[in-house]
Design a protein around this motif. Sequence first.
Motif, mmCIF file in Angstrom:
data_model
loop_
_atom_site.group_PDB
_atom_site.id
_atom_site.type_symbol
_atom_site.label_atom_id
_atom_site.label_comp_id
_atom_site.label_asym_id
_atom_site.label_seq_id
_atom_site.Cartn_x
_atom_site.Cartn_y
_atom_site.Cartn_z
ATOM 1 N N ASP A 70 18.627 -2.142 -7.630
ATOM 2 C CA ASP A 70 18.615 -3.286 -8.549
ATOM 3 C C ASP A 70 19.993 -3.410 -9.197
ATOM 4 N N LYS A 71 20.123 -4.329 -10.139
ATOM 5 C CA LYS A 71 21.453 -4.609 -10.672
ATOM 6 C C LYS A 71 22.041 -3.428 -11.454
ATOM 7 N N LYS A 72 21.175 -2.490 -11.828
ATOM 8 C CA LYS A 72 21.679 -1.295 -12.524
ATOM 9 C C LYS A 72 21.821 -0.118 -11.551
ATOM 10 N N GLY A 73 21.644 -0.401 -10.255
ATOM 11 C CA GLY A 73 21.844 0.645 -9.262
ATOM 12 C C GLY A 73 20.651 1.578 -9.078
ATOM 13 N N ARG A 74 19.481 1.225 -9.658
ATOM 14 C CA ARG A 74 18.283 2.064 -9.459
ATOM 15 C C ARG A 74 17.691 1.780 -8.096
ATOM 16 N N SER A 75 17.254 2.826 -7.397
ATOM 17 C CA SER A 75 16.670 2.622 -6.071
ATOM 18 C C SER A 75 15.185 2.277 -6.212
ATOM 19 N N LEU A 76 14.828 1.085 -5.738
ATOM 20 C CA LEU A 76 13.439 0.621 -5.826
ATOM 21 C C LEU A 76 12.938 0.325 -4.418
ATOM 22 N N THR A 77 11.613 0.362 -4.243
ATOM 23 C CA THR A 77 11.036 0.117 -2.910
ATOM 24 C C THR A 77 9.805 -0.760 -3.035
ATOM 25 N N LEU A 78 9.717 -1.764 -2.141
ATOM 26 C CA LEU A 78 8.495 -2.573 -2.076
ATOM 27 C C LEU A 78 7.394 -1.657 -1.563
ATOM 28 N N ARG A 79 6.268 -1.634 -2.219
ATOM 29 C CA ARG A 79 5.265 -0.616 -1.887
ATOM 30 C C ARG A 79 4.808 -0.729 -0.417
ATOM 31 N N PRO A 80 4.854 0.394 0.313
ATOM 32 C CA PRO A 80 4.367 0.368 1.698
ATOM 33 C C PRO A 80 2.871 0.659 1.779
ATOM 34 N N GLU A 81 2.270 1.096 0.683
ATOM 35 C CA GLU A 81 0.848 1.457 0.643
ATOM 36 C C GLU A 81 0.439 1.549 -0.818
ATOM 37 N N GLY A 82 -0.854 1.741 -1.074
ATOM 38 C CA GLY A 82 -1.319 1.668 -2.457
ATOM 39 C C GLY A 82 -1.598 2.993 -3.155
ATOM 40 N N VAL A 103 -12.558 9.001 -11.611
ATOM 41 C CA VAL A 103 -12.065 7.658 -11.893
ATOM 42 C C VAL A 103 -12.070 6.896 -10.565
ATOM 43 N N LYS A 104 -12.842 5.785 -10.537
ATOM 44 C CA LYS A 104 -13.015 5.075 -9.259
ATOM 45 C C LYS A 104 -12.332 3.713 -9.349
ATOM 46 N N LEU A 105 -11.295 3.513 -8.545
ATOM 47 C CA LEU A 105 -10.447 2.326 -8.659
ATOM 48 C C LEU A 105 -10.325 1.612 -7.321
ATOM 49 N N TYR A 106 -10.313 0.278 -7.361
ATOM 50 C CA TYR A 106 -10.038 -0.456 -6.119
ATOM 51 C C TYR A 106 -8.900 -1.445 -6.327
ATOM 52 N N TYR A 107 -8.299 -1.890 -5.219
ATOM 53 C CA TYR A 107 -7.144 -2.785 -5.306
ATOM 54 C C TYR A 107 -7.075 -3.688 -4.089
ATOM 55 N N ASN A 108 -6.258 -4.694 -4.197
ATOM 56 C CA ASN A 108 -6.126 -5.688 -3.131
ATOM 57 C C ASN A 108 -4.760 -6.332 -3.310
ATOM 58 N N GLY A 109 -3.899 -6.208 -2.313
ATOM 59 C CA GLY A 109 -2.594 -6.847 -2.490
ATOM 60 C C GLY A 109 -1.650 -6.590 -1.342
ATOM 61 N N PRO A 110 -0.474 -7.217 -1.398
ATOM 62 C CA PRO A 110 0.488 -7.104 -0.301
ATOM 63 C C PRO A 110 1.191 -5.755 -0.262
ATOM 64 N N MET A 111 1.456 -5.291 0.958
ATOM 65 C CA MET A 111 2.210 -4.054 1.201
ATOM 66 C C MET A 111 3.315 -4.416 2.194
ATOM 67 N N PHE A 112 4.349 -3.592 2.266
ATOM 68 C CA PHE A 112 5.527 -3.949 3.067
ATOM 69 C C PHE A 112 5.985 -2.758 3.904
ATOM 70 N N ARG A 113 6.072 -2.969 5.201
ATOM 71 C CA ARG A 113 6.615 -1.915 6.076
ATOM 72 C C ARG A 113 7.487 -2.567 7.132
ATOM 73 N N TYR A 114 8.671 -2.010 7.330
ATOM 74 C CA TYR A 114 9.586 -2.561 8.326
ATOM 75 C C TYR A 114 9.173 -2.001 9.682
ATOM 76 N N GLU A 115 8.179 -2.642 10.297
ATOM 77 C CA GLU A 115 7.690 -2.203 11.608
ATOM 78 C C GLU A 115 7.967 -3.314 12.602
ATOM 79 N N ARG A 116 7.796 -3.012 13.888
ATOM 80 C CA ARG A 116 7.971 -4.049 14.904
ATOM 81 C C ARG A 116 6.735 -4.942 14.893
ATOM 82 N N PRO A 117 6.895 -6.207 14.548
ATOM 83 C CA PRO A 117 5.698 -7.059 14.428
ATOM 84 C C PRO A 117 5.021 -7.298 15.777
ATOM 85 N N GLN A 118 3.712 -7.273 15.784
ATOM 86 C CA GLN A 118 2.899 -7.623 16.965
ATOM 87 C C GLN A 118 1.514 -7.982 16.443
ATOM 88 N N GLY A 119 0.580 -8.321 17.361
ATOM 89 C CA GLY A 119 -0.764 -8.695 16.910
ATOM 90 C C GLY A 119 -1.316 -7.641 15.962
#
Length: 425
Positions: A70-82, A103-119
Amino acid sequence: MEIQLPRGTRDILPDEVASWHFLEEKFRSICENYRYSEIRTPIFEHTELFERGVGDSTDIVTKEMYTFADKKGRSLTLRPEGTASVVRAFVEHKMFGDVNQPVKLYYNGPMFRYERPQGGRQRQFTQMGLEAIGSDDPSIDAEVISLAMNFFRSIGLKNISLIINSLGDKESRLKHREALIAHFEPRIDEFCSDCQARLYKNPLRILDCKTDHAHPLVASAPSILDFLNEESKDYFAKVKSFLDAIGINYTVDPTLVRGLDYYNHTTFEIMSDEEGFGAKTTLCGGGRYHGLVQEFDGPDTPGIGFGMGVERVLLALDKAKIEIPDANPLVCYVIAAQPEVEEKIVQLVNRLRMHGISAEKDYQKRKLKGQLKDADRKKAKYTVIIGEDELRTGEYTLKDMATGKQFLVTEDELITTLEKAEGDK
Ligand code: HAM
């Protein structure tokens, strides 16, 4: 140059969104029946969270993360999993101190992985998942698996199979690790550079290598099940007996190691057996992780969970030709017999909507016939035609589009009938 979507991402268009709502609603209602509560964590986290959580010898961490400064040089990552984020939140908010355990928790949302896209494989994809943190009772393992199976049943997917395995506890895994090193060491030069680097760091990963999965030494590798100590064997036996007790069929596959480092004891995957699905058929994967809470400086606390790929579930529904019901069909299309009554149409549509009735009108200056066609296209349950005669008499013709029957109604009767139709949806 025309700007297009980044590779591996997709737009979800309005005609697909009903399927997304359908899955989200089903998942939410099943999770809540099983008494899980929703958690929403940030889309990006400190990179170190995933390096430590998912494991720095995994493909995810070494090759697939979207990492930036980020602009302050901190290393951040788009979450690849939850899971790593949920466990971080569990520690950060001291949920280990809650009276309600696990503690029982559920979630739903986008994740990001630089993989080779296919079906069924994208760079931005969506996971619905859950985590139960704070219990090492094997009945929770059966509960988590049964929730996923129940979800697939509830959306009509029948052609699926469940595969389970146990990676055992630390002691069992250490013994297995030594056996794996002894097995691969003499011929490690036949493997890819990743596997060579993994041999001493994390030999289990070799079993999961995308490049070398067909090497004969992978198939003949020592099975973890032969290295489980009594406690781990007993744990796995209990999980299986609970699954038997609730009528869930499974196959034990000792080569199921999963692509993330935090697992121990139970691991599982649910696959789609639909024809023509493509290479990637795993809809849902998960397992137990003792040690992750401690890795993030919380007290020693066991956890278990799963993640399922929503895009893959939608592909499976499509292959199985399962129609998604329209959750919000149009109840009434209000038709103007002459352009002069437009103001009344605007008022009536507004009144219907104020009563919570889904209503539509024409905005394209269509003639009567064109409006009727439009109502048909939009699958309206009812149409009501209003012209100068109707305004004079105060009686409107309401048509039930399914039966073709027509009724003369006052405006108040119209509202009552349509409110009932809205409630019956
Ligand atoms: P995972 O096996 O890496 O596990 O991912 C879970 C599911 O996400 C996969 O079975 C698949 O359906 C979907 N998925 C993964 N990568 C992609 C992709 N590139 N494109 C489309 N779908 C994908 C985990 O992520 C763990 N956090 C699961 C877990 C939760 N374990 C314990 N708790």
